[in-house]
Design a protein around this motif. Sequence first.
Motif, PDB file in Angstrom:
ATOM      1  N   CYS A  61       0.829  -1.213  -0.175  1.00 62.88           N
ATOM      2  CA  CYS A  61       0.006   0.062  -0.005  1.00 62.88           C
ATOM      3  C   CYS A  61       0.859   1.236  -0.010  1.00 62.88           C
ATOM      4  N   VAL A  62       0.512   2.269  -0.824  1.00 61.62           N
ATOM      5  CA  VAL A  62       0.936   3.688  -0.783  1.00 61.62           C
ATOM      6  C   VAL A  62       0.080   4.472  -0.253  1.00 61.62           C
ATOM      7  N   MET A  63       0.306   5.289   0.809  1.00 62.08           N
ATOM      8  CA  MET A  63      -0.299   6.401   1.205  1.00 62.08           C
ATOM      9  C   MET A  63       0.051   7.771   0.770  1.00 62.08           C
ATOM     10  N   PHE A  64      -0.516   8.369  -0.132  1.00 62.06           N
ATOM     11  CA  PHE A  64       0.018   9.682  -0.648  1.00 62.06           C
ATOM     12  C   PHE A  64      -0.871  10.898  -0.339  1.00 62.06           C
ATOM     13  N   GLY A  65      -0.108  11.796   0.093  1.00 64.20           N
ATOM     14  CA  GLY A  65      -1.123  12.988   0.493  1.00 64.20           C
ATOM     15  C   GLY A  65      -0.274  14.237   1.306  1.00 64.20           C
ATOM     16  N   HIS A  66      -1.033  15.025   1.627  1.00 65.39           N
ATOM     17  CA  HIS A  66      -0.349  16.186   2.644  1.00 65.39           C
ATOM     18  C   HIS A  66      -0.458  15.549   4.063  1.00 65.39           C
ATOM     19  N   GLU A  67       0.457  16.375   4.749  1.00 60.17           N
ATOM     20  CA  GLU A  67       0.800  16.077   6.080  1.00 60.17           C
ATOM     21  C   GLU A  67      -0.541  15.770   6.947  1.00 60.17           C
ATOM     22  N   ILE A 117       6.860  -3.707  -6.520  1.00 62.44           N
ATOM     23  CA  ILE A 117       7.188  -5.035  -7.455  1.00 62.44           C
ATOM     24  C   ILE A 117       8.437  -5.627  -7.119  1.00 62.44           C
ATOM     25  N   ALA A 118       9.524  -4.854  -7.045  1.00 64.52           N
ATOM     26  CA  ALA A 118      10.632  -5.300  -6.610  1.00 64.52           C
ATOM     27  C   ALA A 118      10.718  -6.422  -5.246  1.00 64.52           C
ATOM     28  N   ASP A 119       9.786  -5.819  -4.494  1.00 66.29           N
ATOM     29  CA  ASP A 119       9.653  -6.430  -3.061  1.00 66.29           C
ATOM     30  C   ASP A 119       8.815  -7.504  -3.106  1.00 66.29           C
ATOM     31  N   GLY A 120       8.215  -8.069  -4.459  1.00 63.89           N
ATOM     32  CA  GLY A 120       7.330  -9.027  -4.652  1.00 63.89           C
ATOM     33  C   GLY A 120       5.751  -8.739  -4.326  1.00 63.89           C
ATOM     34  N   ALA A 121       5.479  -7.463  -4.447  1.00 67.35           N
ATOM     35  CA  ALA A 121       4.085  -6.975  -4.111  1.00 67.35           C
ATOM     36  C   ALA A 121       3.159  -7.890  -5.334  1.00 67.35           C
ATOM     37  N   PRO A 122       2.200  -8.622  -5.072  1.00 65.78           N
ATOM     38  CA  PRO A 122       1.433  -9.037  -6.117  1.00 65.78           C
ATOM     39  C   PRO A 122       0.365  -7.755  -6.734  1.00 65.78           C
ATOM     40  N   LEU A 123      -0.012  -6.784  -5.706  1.00 64.88           N
ATOM     41  CA  LEU A 123      -0.780  -5.791  -5.987  1.00 64.88           C
ATOM     42  C   LEU A 123      -0.367  -4.553  -5.355  1.00 64.88           C
ATOM     43  N   ILE A 124      -0.520  -3.245  -5.882  1.00 63.81           N
ATOM     44  CA  ILE A 124      -0.515  -2.039  -5.063  1.00 63.81           C
ATOM     45  C   ILE A 124      -1.464  -1.259  -5.186  1.00 63.81           C
ATOM     46  N   ARG A 125      -1.835  -0.609  -3.905  1.00 63.12           N
ATOM     47  CA  ARG A 125      -2.836   0.117  -3.624  1.00 63.12           C
ATOM     48  C   ARG A 125      -2.429   1.419  -3.099  1.00 63.12           C
ATOM     49  N   LEU A 126      -3.229   2.454  -3.806  1.00 63.98           N
ATOM     50  CA  LEU A 126      -2.560   3.859  -3.438  1.00 63.98           C
ATOM     51  C   LEU A 126      -3.922   4.522  -3.045  1.00 63.98           C
ATOM     52  N   LEU A 127      -3.755   5.114  -2.092  1.00 62.72           N
ATOM     53  CA  LEU A 127      -4.928   6.224  -1.502  1.00 62.72           C
ATOM     54  C   LEU A 127      -4.433   7.449  -1.295  1.00 62.72           C
ATOM     55  N   GLY A 128      -4.817   8.375  -2.220  1.00 63.99           N
ATOM     56  CA  GLY A 128      -4.247   9.806  -2.294  1.00 63.99           C
ATOM     57  C   GLY A 128      -5.166  10.955  -1.858  1.00 63.99           C
ATOM     58  N   ASN A 129      -4.626  11.735  -1.209  1.00 63.21           N
ATOM     59  CA  ASN A 129      -5.156  12.963  -0.432  1.00 63.21           C
ATOM     60  C   ASN A 129      -4.314  14.371  -1.029  1.00 63.21           C
TER      61      ASN A 129
END
Length: 631
Positions: A61-67, A117-129
């Motif tokens: 998972c990727v958490m992307f957003g302001h502080e 992906i290099a770490d073997g992630a089968p799927l990546i989820r990004l939640l953006g703010n």
Amino acid sequence: MDAMNSTGPRLTQPQPWTVDLGIEGESLPLHSHAAYVWETDREFADAVRFLEAGLRGTDHCVMFGHEEANEAVSEILRERGFDVEGLRARRRLIVLGGSTSGDVILNTIAAAFEQAIADGAPLIRLLGNIGWGHQGWPGDKDLLAFEAKVTDAAKQFPCVVVCMYDVRALSGLIVQHGAFETHPLIVQGQSVRENPYYVPADIFLERLEAIAADISGRRRTEEALRKSEERFKNLFERSRTLLEINNAVISNLTQEALFHAVAQALRRVVPLDRTAIFLHDPKKDVLRLFVLESFLPSAYFTVGLEMPPGESHVGWVFQNQRSLLRRDLEREREYAMEDRAFADGVRSYVIVPLVARGKAVGVLAAASTLAHRYSEEDAEFLQEVANQVALAIENMKAYEEIAALKARLERENVYLQEEIRREYNFDEMVGSSRALMEVLGRIQKVAPTDATVLIFGETGTGKELIARALHNRSGRRDRPLVKVNCGAISAGLVESELFGHVKGAFTGALERRVGRFELANGGTLFLDEVGELPPETQVKLLRVLQEQEFEPVGSSQTMRVNVRIIAATSRDLEEAVRAGRFRSDLFYRLNVFPIKVPPLRERRSDVPQLVMFFLDHFSRKVGKRITALSP
């Protein structure tokens, strides 16, 4: 070449066609770019279930957003039992912030995806703010271009991207163009649907200049409207405060009550940590701190503080009848008193004059511990308040003067009524002997002056008649002649009788008492049997004779009077001075113009005239006509 624009890594294993959204029964297709529209805290927390579903499985998972948003998402994950720090350490959860360029943000996200992906992630989820309007983030145009490019970029990775939009905080145009026109899917109300307003990236980017201009224009309009609303609200609150102050002026007849009511009303619309009112004392030519409300401790700035008009910032405002605004006291100090205010913690202030009928009577000051707290608009508003307060002060002074004159006239009337009711009611002396004529000659000589007179004579020789004759032939005859028999007052009460006392000065002092000196102000005070005064009272009497001022018992306030002193005694004061029972300096102050009243045995030729005088007096009293006495 930008990582998100490359062909991207290929999937190494078959992937599911849909991805669990984390909301029961809802899912998103692989490579989706969806907008999540929310307006409640619960809806925000529901969006985090998108990440939670992946973390409970094998997804990265990727958490992307302001502080603020990233911290809020992290806290929700912690509350749901996730070790956020541990997940970040193992790179199962990656946290990304913003940048000053949309393309830089794209590359940063691409690098995070490639690492997953290099770490073997089968799927990546990004939640953006996205940090729309936040410091350190790109402008609206750059972020809109970023959102338009994400749809195509997501197709190159095994990912699902969900961008959150807070409809409470964002403008309508940002939601319209940023959420609805750049996302093929919309998540709203816990349901997923295709977005009928989606505009393909190439078409959207062609229209971007016009869209950005539209947003900028609308934002300026909204900002102007917001400022206008704030100004209107501020003007409304200040108008209401002025009305409240006006009501306080009408309903409060004491200065203390009025000033405290004004301070409370001001605090609602003007930020302040200290407010004070200085009033001018024309006798001492100083500005005295009359009332103070402060949250700042100070060893010097207390009620009663006096500032000379020419040596302080307060005095400058008073003398020039102009407001003084200090936005940053650290850099703008000019007076020594400003240094002391700065040491107390004051960083900005505004002072306005209290002006009534063109005359300054004092100043009104407001201070804050923060720099740049006050504006010219604040100074103008405080001046409006000060104008009302100044007029109220003048009216109160007039009211107090009228009340004081009324009370004085009432006291004088009572005293004169008592004098009228005395047993004998005449002020002319009867006789024609040489000794009496000498006394009358001296009376005629000294009466028009303000010289202090000391009358010597045995008991019953008519010393009070001499005093009354002196008063009636003086320029003070239209003011009262107040009599005090010093020998008839106990030593413990003589000071209170002469100088008055304030409420609570001693046990039994239940109210303020006006002393005989104050009662005789402008007139004459007759001190009969002055030789009976105790030594401590002689000291105070000497000061009154020298300075024409005194302090009532129990008070530190000096009172000035204009009184002529006529003293009388049946004792030998010169002998009392030699014996140490009477102060020599007081004796010489009293003995400016001595008059010795002869006893009747030295005026035998006056006896027939006195007999006929009393015969006429008492015959009228008993209602009989008697014209002669038998030998």
